[in-house]
Scaffold this motif. Structure first.
Motif, PDB file in Angstrom:
ATOM      1  N   GLN A 202      -6.016 -15.532  10.954  1.00 37.38           N
ATOM      2  CA  GLN A 202      -6.976 -15.056   9.959  1.00 37.38           C
ATOM      3  C   GLN A 202      -7.598 -13.730  10.381  1.00 37.38           C
ATOM      4  O   GLN A 202      -7.766 -12.829   9.558  1.00 37.38           O
ATOM      5  CB  GLN A 202      -8.093 -16.092   9.721  1.00 37.38           C
ATOM      6  CG  GLN A 202      -7.607 -17.354   9.072  1.00 37.38           C
ATOM      7  CD  GLN A 202      -7.284 -18.461  10.070  1.00 37.38           C
ATOM      8  OE1 GLN A 202      -6.800 -18.212  11.177  1.00 37.38           O
ATOM      9  NE2 GLN A 202      -7.544 -19.691   9.679  1.00 37.38           N
ATOM     10  N   LEU A 203      -7.947 -13.607  11.647  1.00 41.74           N
ATOM     11  CA  LEU A 203      -8.565 -12.359  12.105  1.00 41.74           C
ATOM     12  C   LEU A 203      -7.564 -11.212  12.064  1.00 41.74           C
ATOM     13  O   LEU A 203      -7.911 -10.102  11.657  1.00 41.74           O
ATOM     14  CB  LEU A 203      -9.142 -12.508  13.511  1.00 41.74           C
ATOM     15  CG  LEU A 203      -9.958 -11.312  13.988  1.00 41.74           C
ATOM     16  CD1 LEU A 203     -11.158 -11.062  13.078  1.00 41.74           C
ATOM     17  CD2 LEU A 203     -10.405 -11.508  15.418  1.00 41.74           C
ATOM     18  N   CYS A 204      -6.322 -11.481  12.440  1.00 43.19           N
ATOM     19  CA  CYS A 204      -5.300 -10.428  12.392  1.00 43.19           C
ATOM     20  C   CYS A 204      -5.037  -9.978  10.960  1.00 43.19           C
ATOM     21  O   CYS A 204      -4.809  -8.789  10.720  1.00 43.19           O
ATOM     22  CB  CYS A 204      -4.010 -10.900  13.058  1.00 43.19           C
ATOM     23  SG  CYS A 204      -4.065 -10.810  14.863  1.00 43.19           S
ATOM     24  N   GLN A 205      -5.084 -10.891  10.012  1.00 41.86           N
ATOM     25  CA  GLN A 205      -4.900 -10.515   8.610  1.00 41.86           C
ATOM     26  C   GLN A 205      -6.010  -9.559   8.168  1.00 41.86           C
ATOM     27  O   GLN A 205      -5.753  -8.520   7.555  1.00 41.86           O
ATOM     28  CB  GLN A 205      -4.879 -11.764   7.717  1.00 41.86           C
ATOM     29  CG  GLN A 205      -4.644 -11.465   6.252  1.00 41.86           C
ATOM     30  CD  GLN A 205      -3.299 -10.814   5.992  1.00 41.86           C
ATOM     31  OE1 GLN A 205      -2.293 -11.164   6.608  1.00 41.86           O
ATOM     32  NE2 GLN A 205      -3.268  -9.845   5.096  1.00 41.86           N
ATOM     33  N   LEU A 206      -7.246  -9.898   8.502  1.00 44.24           N
ATOM     34  CA  LEU A 206      -8.374  -9.030   8.165  1.00 44.24           C
ATOM     35  C   LEU A 206      -8.280  -7.706   8.917  1.00 44.24           C
ATOM     36  O   LEU A 206      -8.530  -6.636   8.342  1.00 44.24           O
ATOM     37  CB  LEU A 206      -9.698  -9.728   8.481  1.00 44.24           C
ATOM     38  CG  LEU A 206     -10.961  -8.932   8.186  1.00 44.24           C
ATOM     39  CD1 LEU A 206     -11.047  -8.527   6.715  1.00 44.24           C
ATOM     40  CD2 LEU A 206     -12.187  -9.734   8.595  1.00 44.24           C
ATOM     41  N   CYS A 207      -7.892  -7.761  10.172  1.00 48.77           N
ATOM     42  CA  CYS A 207      -7.753  -6.539  10.971  1.00 48.77           C
ATOM     43  C   CYS A 207      -6.740  -5.593  10.325  1.00 48.77           C
ATOM     44  O   CYS A 207      -6.974  -4.387  10.254  1.00 48.77           O
ATOM     45  CB  CYS A 207      -7.340  -6.888  12.394  1.00 48.77           C
ATOM     46  SG  CYS A 207      -7.305  -5.467  13.514  1.00 48.77           S
ATOM     47  N   ALA A 208      -5.640  -6.139   9.851  1.00 49.95           N
ATOM     48  CA  ALA A 208      -4.621  -5.305   9.193  1.00 49.95           C
ATOM     49  C   ALA A 208      -5.204  -4.596   7.976  1.00 49.95           C
ATOM     50  O   ALA A 208      -4.935  -3.407   7.753  1.00 49.95           O
ATOM     51  CB  ALA A 208      -3.422  -6.161   8.793  1.00 49.95           C
ATOM     52  N   GLU A 209      -6.008  -5.292   7.205  1.00 55.90           N
ATOM     53  CA  GLU A 209      -6.628  -4.689   6.018  1.00 55.90           C
ATOM     54  C   GLU A 209      -7.596  -3.581   6.402  1.00 55.90           C
ATOM     55  O   GLU A 209      -7.610  -2.514   5.774  1.00 55.90           O
ATOM     56  CB  GLU A 209      -7.325  -5.763   5.195  1.00 55.90           C
ATOM     57  CG  GLU A 209      -6.359  -6.752   4.567  1.00 55.90           C
ATOM     58  CD  GLU A 209      -7.049  -7.914   3.861  1.00 55.90           C
ATOM     59  OE1 GLU A 209      -8.195  -7.733   3.404  1.00 55.90           O
ATOM     60  OE2 GLU A 209      -6.430  -8.984   3.778  1.00 55.90           O
ATOM     61  N   VAL A 210      -8.411  -3.816   7.423  1.00 51.64           N
ATOM     62  CA  VAL A 210      -9.360  -2.794   7.878  1.00 51.64           C
ATOM     63  C   VAL A 210      -8.605  -1.597   8.448  1.00 51.64           C
ATOM     64  O   VAL A 210      -8.951  -0.446   8.164  1.00 51.64           O
ATOM     65  CB  VAL A 210     -10.349  -3.378   8.913  1.00 51.64           C
ATOM     66  CG1 VAL A 210     -11.244  -2.289   9.490  1.00 51.64           C
ATOM     67  CG2 VAL A 210     -11.200  -4.480   8.277  1.00 51.64           C
ATOM     68  N   CYS A 211      -7.554  -1.850   9.202  1.00 51.12           N
ATOM     69  CA  CYS A 211      -6.745  -0.759   9.765  1.00 51.12           C
ATOM     70  C   CYS A 211      -6.127   0.094   8.659  1.00 51.12           C
ATOM     71  O   CYS A 211      -6.105   1.322   8.764  1.00 51.12           O
ATOM     72  CB  CYS A 211      -5.644  -1.317  10.664  1.00 51.12           C
ATOM     73  SG  CYS A 211      -6.219  -1.885  12.272  1.00 51.12           S
ATOM     74  N   GLU A 212      -5.636  -0.545   7.620  1.00 51.63           N
ATOM     75  CA  GLU A 212      -5.040   0.212   6.514  1.00 51.63           C
ATOM     76  C   GLU A 212      -6.089   1.061   5.803  1.00 51.63           C
ATOM     77  O   GLU A 212      -5.822   2.212   5.430  1.00 51.63           O
ATOM     78  CB  GLU A 212      -4.354  -0.732   5.542  1.00 51.63           C
ATOM     79  CG  GLU A 212      -3.073  -1.303   6.126  1.00 51.63           C
ATOM     80  CD  GLU A 212      -2.493  -2.455   5.327  1.00 51.63           C
ATOM     81  OE1 GLU A 212      -3.132  -2.919   4.360  1.00 51.63           O
ATOM     82  OE2 GLU A 212      -1.389  -2.894   5.673  1.00 51.63           O
ATOM     83  N   ALA A 213      -7.287   0.529   5.622  1.00 50.58           N
ATOM     84  CA  ALA A 213      -8.363   1.300   4.996  1.00 50.58           C
ATOM     85  C   ALA A 213      -8.758   2.481   5.874  1.00 50.58           C
ATOM     86  O   ALA A 213      -8.974   3.594   5.379  1.00 50.58           O
ATOM     87  CB  ALA A 213      -9.574   0.395   4.729  1.00 50.58           C
ATOM     88  N   CYS A 214      -8.821   2.249   7.166  1.00 49.87           N
ATOM     89  CA  CYS A 214      -9.175   3.321   8.098  1.00 49.87           C
ATOM     90  C   CYS A 214      -8.097   4.403   8.096  1.00 49.87           C
ATOM     91  O   CYS A 214      -8.402   5.600   8.068  1.00 49.87           O
ATOM     92  CB  CYS A 214      -9.373   2.745   9.498  1.00 49.87           C
ATOM     93  SG  CYS A 214     -10.068   3.924  10.680  1.00 49.87           S
ATOM     94  N   ALA A 215      -6.842   3.997   8.110  1.00 49.70           N
ATOM     95  CA  ALA A 215      -5.742   4.970   8.077  1.00 49.70           C
ATOM     96  C   ALA A 215      -5.798   5.810   6.804  1.00 49.70           C
ATOM     97  O   ALA A 215      -5.616   7.031   6.850  1.00 49.70           O
ATOM     98  CB  ALA A 215      -4.395   4.254   8.186  1.00 49.70           C
TER      99      ALA A 215
END
Length: 114
Positions: free
Chosen positions: A68-81
């Protein structure tokens, strides 16, 4: 960065999160130091660095919450990118690239751990 006791399945993701955290901290510092108009970029970099740090911790101890945390992390990383892509600056390009690598590893980890 990864400790020898970390399983191979977690190592690539843990390393990508650690690299992303460092790139985001650097980008945040440079955004704040060089251009006050980059406040949103700086904020996203801080959010991304924080969630990457949490992923490193949970991956290192093979927590049941990793997927679950990795899924959220991926979303935040994509927004940051996406935000960093708005600026033609070396540190933003480096941050965006690290965020994309981290998002890819986190999505893979989330799909395996789910």
């Amino acid at each position: 960065m990864a400790v020898a006791t970390v399983g191979e399945a977690n190592k690539a993701c843990l390393d990508a999160c650690a690299e992303c955290q460092q790139a985001c901290e650097t980008c945040n510092y440079n955004c704040c130091a060089n251009n006050p108009d980059m406040a949103e970029c700086a904020r996203l970099c801080l959010d991304c660095a924080a969630i990457c740090a949490a992923c490193v911790t949970l991956l290192a101890r093979d927590s049941r919450w990793v997927a679950q945390l990795c899924q959220l992390c991926a979303e935040v990383c994509e927004a940051c990118a996406a935000e960093c892509d708005k600026y033609d600056l070396d540190y933003c390009r480096e941050c965006a690239a690290a965020c994309r690598r981290c998002a890819q590893q986190c999505r893979a980890m989330a799909s395996v751990s789910a």
